[in-house]
Design a protein around this motif. Structure first.
Motif, short mmCIF file in Angstrom:
data_model
loop_
_atom_site.label_atom_id
_atom_site.label_comp_id
_atom_site.label_asym_id
_atom_site.label_seq_id
_atom_site.Cartn_x
_atom_site.Cartn_y
_atom_site.Cartn_z
N ARG A 59 -19.28 -4.57 8.77
CA ARG A 59 -18.29 -3.99 7.87
C ARG A 59 -17.66 -5.07 6.99
NH1 ARG A 59 -14.92 0.79 10.97
NH2 ARG A 59 -16.74 2.00 11.66
N THR A 60 -17.19 -4.65 5.83
CA THR A 60 -16.58 -5.59 4.89
C THR A 60 -15.06 -5.60 4.95
OG1 THR A 60 -16.38 -3.98 3.08
CG2 THR A 60 -18.49 -5.13 3.31
N GLY A 61 -14.47 -4.54 5.53
CA GLY A 61 -13.02 -4.44 5.53
C GLY A 61 -12.47 -3.98 4.19
N MET A 62 -13.32 -3.42 3.33
CA MET A 62 -12.89 -2.94 2.03
C MET A 62 -13.35 -1.49 1.83
SD MET A 62 -13.46 -6.13 -0.59
CE MET A 62 -12.60 -5.24 -1.88
N VAL A 63 -12.53 -0.71 1.15
CA VAL A 63 -12.92 0.62 0.70
C VAL A 63 -12.66 0.70 -0.80
CG1 VAL A 63 -12.52 1.78 2.90
CG2 VAL A 63 -10.64 1.57 1.27
N GLY A 88 -2.52 0.47 5.93
CA GLY A 88 -2.14 0.89 7.27
C GLY A 88 -3.26 0.73 8.29
N PHE A 89 -4.49 0.66 7.83
CA PHE A 89 -5.63 0.48 8.72
C PHE A 89 -6.33 -0.85 8.48
CE2 PHE A 89 -5.01 5.08 8.52
CZ PHE A 89 -5.00 5.39 9.87
N ASP A 90 -5.58 -1.78 7.84
CA ASP A 90 -6.07 -3.15 7.62
C ASP A 90 -7.31 -3.19 6.75
OD1 ASP A 90 -5.74 -5.88 7.89
OD2 ASP A 90 -7.05 -6.02 9.63
N TYR A 91 -7.38 -2.28 5.77
CA TYR A 91 -8.44 -2.31 4.77
C TYR A 91 -7.87 -2.78 3.44
CZ TYR A 91 -12.26 -0.07 7.29
OH TYR A 91 -13.29 0.19 8.16
N ARG A 92 -8.68 -3.44 2.67
CA ARG A 92 -8.32 -3.76 1.30
C ARG A 92 -8.97 -2.73 0.38
NH1 ARG A 92 -9.07 -9.94 -0.15
NH2 ARG A 92 -7.70 -9.24 -1.82
N LEU A 93 -8.34 -2.50 -0.77
CA LEU A 93 -8.78 -1.43 -1.67
C LEU A 93 -9.35 -2.00 -2.97
CD1 LEU A 93 -8.86 1.67 -2.15
CD2 LEU A 93 -6.66 1.43 -3.29
N LEU A 94 -10.52 -1.50 -3.33
CA LEU A 94 -11.15 -1.82 -4.61
C LEU A 94 -11.01 -0.60 -5.52
CD1 LEU A 94 -13.03 -3.65 -6.37
CD2 LEU A 94 -14.95 -2.48 -5.28
N ILE A 95 -10.42 -0.78 -6.69
CA ILE A 95 -10.25 0.30 -7.65
C ILE A 95 -11.35 0.23 -8.69
CG2 ILE A 95 -8.75 1.32 -9.41
CD1 ILE A 95 -7.57 1.60 -6.69
N GLU A 96 -11.99 1.37 -8.94
CA GLU A 96 -13.04 1.42 -9.96
C GLU A 96 -12.75 2.58 -10.91
OE1 GLU A 96 -17.78 1.02 -10.60
OE2 GLU A 96 -16.91 0.83 -8.61
N GLN A 97 -12.75 2.30 -12.20
CA GLN A 97 -12.48 3.31 -13.22
C GLN A 97 -13.78 3.78 -13.85
OE1 GLN A 97 -9.03 3.43 -16.30
NE2 GLN A 97 -10.63 2.27 -17.29
#
Length: 334
Positions: A59-63, A88-97
């Motif tokens: 897993r990468t730890g990113m969504v 809250g679940f220790d994931y980092r977020l990647l935003i894509e437009q």
């Protein structure tokens, strides 16, 4: 000095394998052991190296959150809520437009971020269910919004027909007799606009209210500027209305400016209802009555579904509705 797995294992009095299982969130670890290892991790300040964790867990730890337009207030607010859920679940977020573009939406589904993220929350605007099924990759996926989802994909949305009915009923019950809808799409591929028009028409029919195609005010683009121009054009063409259901709050804000320019007073002459309850809807003059989707429930449900998929769930696709409220403010006061 760099803290290692060995350091954590020594302090907790367990094996390196047990520490690794806790870091990987392996289910079959005794609660007391997990607590002891976590206490050692906290005391030492251990942070697993991202590459090592990826090799160990797969897993990468990113969504990722793919959305049409990050500058749109509604989607910016959704992105903030998704980010909070991820944190809250220790994931980092990647935003894509995607800008609502067909090629960009296909690229998102085909796995443009393949290997970079563990899961994807996606709000498409042009792809239909067949295309989503055709182009989706292997990354766990949850859909938001009104586009129909394949039966294999999880999907969270608001009942747009019911919400548009509620907005239209509100205007009719406040004494309005000629209700217009602002935001009709001139093409058939804007599913959201179509559903909201359906709800609007349904309410008019149920109460036997005046109906006319001239009261469907089209917009070739969305946003406050386009809405202002569309309402000015309708008024100059002689379209007469005393209530207005708007595609979203930005359209409502643009509409109120157009009405003021033409000498109409809101709400005395025209009652206006928006959609989304973005923050600025409270600060217009008068404050904007609006449909408020439960954005917290929307993002919370989507992330719960995504975590299930990332944990390996192969259940059939789930399709859930979240609630909405009609928030009555000054723009429709009697």
């Amino acid at each position: 000095m760099t803290v290692t797995l060995q350091d954590v294992a020594a302090l907790a009095g367990v094996s390196i394998k047990t520490v690794s299982n806790v870091v990987r969130d392996y289910k079959h670890v005794r609660p007391s052991t997990r607590e002891r290892v976590q206490a050692a991790i906290d005391e030492l300040g251990y942070a697993p190296h991202s590459i090592a964790r990826r090799l160990a867990t797969g897993r990468t730890g990113m969504v990722a959150f793919a959305l049409p337009a990050i500058e749109a207030p509604y989607f910016a607010e959704l992105a903030a809520l998704v980010s909070t859920e991820a944190d809250g679940f220790d994931y980092r977020l990647l935003i894509e437009q995607t800008a609502g573009g067909l090629d960009d939406e296909r690229a998102v589904l085909r796995g443009r971020e393949q290997g970079l993220v563990d899961g994807l929350i996606f709000q498409p605007t042009v792809l239909d269910a067949a295309a989503i099924e055709q182009f989706r990759g292997s990354t766990p996926l949850v859909l938001l919004g009104e586009i129909a989802a394949p039966p294999t994909v999880d999907h969270v949305m608001v009942d747009n027909i019911a919400a548009a009915r509620a907005a239209t009923f509100h205007l009719l019950q406040s004494g309005r007799t000629r209700i217009a809808f602002l935001g009709r799409s001139l093409s058939d591929d804007h599913v959201t606009a179509g559903l909201r028009v359906d709800g609007y028409r349904s309410a008019l029919e149920d109460l036997g209210a005046y109906r006319s195609d001239e009261l469907l005010i089209p917009m070739t683009q969305f946003g406050a500027f386009a809405a202002e121009a569309a309402v000015i054009d309708a008024l100059e063409a002689g379209v007469d209305f005393d209530g207005l259901v708007c595609f979203d709050d930005l359209s409502g804000i643009g509409a109120m400016k157009a009405l003021a320019r033409s000498g109409r007073v809101v709400p005395d002459d025209v009652g206006v209802v928006g959609w989304d309850d973005i923050l600025m809807a409270q600060f217009t003059t008068p404050a904007l009555t609006t449909i408020r989707p439960d954005k917290s429930a929307l993002t919370r449900t989507a992330f719960r579904m995504l975590r299930d998929r990332m944990d390996g769930s192969a259940d059939p696709g789930r399709h859930e509705l979240v609630g909405f409220d009609l928030v009555v403010r000054g723009s429709t006061a009697s």
